[in-house]
Design a protein around this motif. Structure first.
Motif: not given
Ligand code: SF4
Ligand code: SF4
Lengths: 351, 111
Positions: B44, B68, B71-75
């Motif tokens: 992250r 992207k 976003l995938e890592k929930g940032i």
């Protein structure tokens, strides 16, 4: 945010064939991307066949109090497809005799089926090892008549699996609607109060995370760590596991992908993330999905695409587990959603 | 014809650079993959660093890719924007610190 299902909006994607046409056409028909069938043939997995049946997943109806933008069921308050008590009786017969160890009730919001509680009470008597209800959380706060659901779940030792798109309000409400975050937090706290999700508690509470947009879920354990930390620090909420689920290009999520011009990139991303080791354990290899009107499917996704099992047994009234298990699973390009990265199923990653 | 400069679809073809130089390409992607694994820094944290650098080197492909990835890592978007500011601050600081050289030169040349 839409307040109606595709079906109520007369959207052409409400027609299954139209969805399959898209999934089989375009970049796949032009040979830019390989068909799923060819990918799994490369590793000797075509035709895809079931292994031992472990999970019966019953969809008790498409009605829902929410209209989430990504919903592969195209559920919503306007959907009238609801399982009747007669069909539930047929399901109970099967539940009492099945070799499966897990019963998984889903929807829509399963709690909105008027016979939901009766069905849970009767099913619980069959002594299934793991009895799951997929609850969207907000239903618990939607109306007074649902306030006692945590107690009801506890009484029947239900394993609650709930969706939670993010641990921040903005992202959650964007995917699922205004106010969903606050209601979900309140519902989680209430589940915690009766003992759900607490460390060492037997009352299982797991969360489902799926991305709020055209991207794939990140590493499940890293997401779980972030969710646990944030929900604990900000709201003193406990839960057991987080399942990271990939959105499959079906129904409203497909509509969103096309409307936002993300469809091709998303399919590229799914194909690029294809993981051959995930194929062995995709959900349809150990699950049977039953629709509100008693038809049988390889999985909930195939149910939404109207692809009934390729077996002489197609309806619960004729249910025969051995005959059913001897079938080829119907696949298409949406299946890439189950094999991306660490794989994806209703129980999270599969590798 | 597709736009010859910065076509978004070219990002998908990044892997193809290996076709014209197998060994170097393969080594690069191995190294690249390794760098972004969990290590002393989390994946992250590295994603946010990559996003900041992507802006500083002004690479549109990298900006797309690490937005992207974030976003995938929930940032969250707030975290992403702060990372961009961190990159921008270093970049403008690097410009401004040269102001000292300008001052030195000015002083040296002036009576
Ligand atoms: S995703 Fe779940 S909660 Fe949202 S509309 Fe669909 S069934 Fe309802
Ligand atoms: S979408 Fe259904 S049929 Fe396809 S791989 Fe996933 S579980 Fe199996």
């Amino acid at each position: 945010m839409a307040t109606k299902s595709l079906k109520a909006r007369d959207n052409e994607l409400a027609i299954n064939n139209k969805q399959l046409e898209i999934l089989n056409g375009g970049i796949f028909a032009e040979g830019e991307l390989p068909y799923f069938k060819d990918k799994i043939a490369d590793i000797g997995q075509f035709p895809l066949r079931p292994k031992k049946l472990e999970i019966l997943q019953i969809n008790v109806g498409y009605m829902c109090n929410q209209v989430c933008e990504h919903c592969h069921v195209d559920a919503g308050p306007d959907r009238k497809e609801i399982m009747t008590r007669d069909t539930m009786q047929l399901c109970l017969e099967v539940i009492r005799n099945t070799g499966a160890h897990t019963l998984d009730l889903t929807g829509g919001a399963p709690e909105m089926n008027p016979d939901f509680r009766w069905f849970v009470e009767e099913s619980a008597k069959a002594g299934i090892k793991d009895f799951i209800v997929r609850s969207n959380l907000t239903i618990i706060r939607a109306n007074k008549k649902y306030y006692d659901l945590p107690e009801f779940f506890k009484k029947h030792n239900i394993h609650v699996i709930s969706s939670m798109p993010h641990y921040t309000k903005g992202k959650t409400d964007k995917q699922r609607g205004d106010g969903v975050f606050d209601k979900s937090i309140k519902a989680l706290q209430e589940l915690n109060t009766v003992g759900y999700g607490m460390p060492n508690s037997e009352l299982r509470l797991d969360l489902v995370y799926n991305p709020s947009g055209a991207y794939l879920p990140g590493d499940q354990s890293a997401m779980e760590r972030d969710f646990k930390k944030a929900l604990k620090e900000d709201f003193n909420i406990d839960f057991h596991n987080l399942f990271a689920i990939t959105n499959l290009p079906i129904a409203r999520f497909l509509d969103y992908l096309i409307a936002s011009e993300n469809y091709e990139d998303y399919m590229y991303a799914l194909v690029e993330a294809y993981n051959p080791t995930a194929v062995e354990n995709v959900m349809c290899t150990n699950t049977i999905s039953i629709s509100w009107d008693g038809w049988l499917y390889d999985c909930d996704f195939n149910q939404m695409l109207g692809l009934k099992v390729a077996s002489s047994i197609k309806h619960i009234k004729d249910y025969n587990e051995d005959v059913l298990n001897d079938r080829n699973i119907i696949i298409s390009q949406h299946c890439y959603g189950c094999t991306a990265g660490a794989g994806s199923s209703c129980q999270g990653t599969v590798t | 014809m597709a736009n010859p400069y910065y076509d978004a679809a070219d990002l998908r073809k990044f892997g193809k650079i290996t076709e014209w130089s197998e060994e170097l390409g393969t080594k690069f992607f191995e190294y690249y993959g390794k760098v972004f694994e969990e290590g002393a820094l989390s994946a992250r944290e590295k994603s946010l660093i990559a996003l900041a650098v992507a802006h500083v080197v002004k690479c549109p492909y990298c900006i797309d890719a690490y937005t992207k990835d974030g976003l995938e890592k929930g940032i969250t978007k707030e975290e992403m924007m702060e990372a961009v500011h961190a990159g921008a601050a270093i970049e403008s600081g690097a410009t401004l610190v040269h102001g000292v050289q300008m001052m030195n030169k000015y002083n040296k040349l002036s009576m």
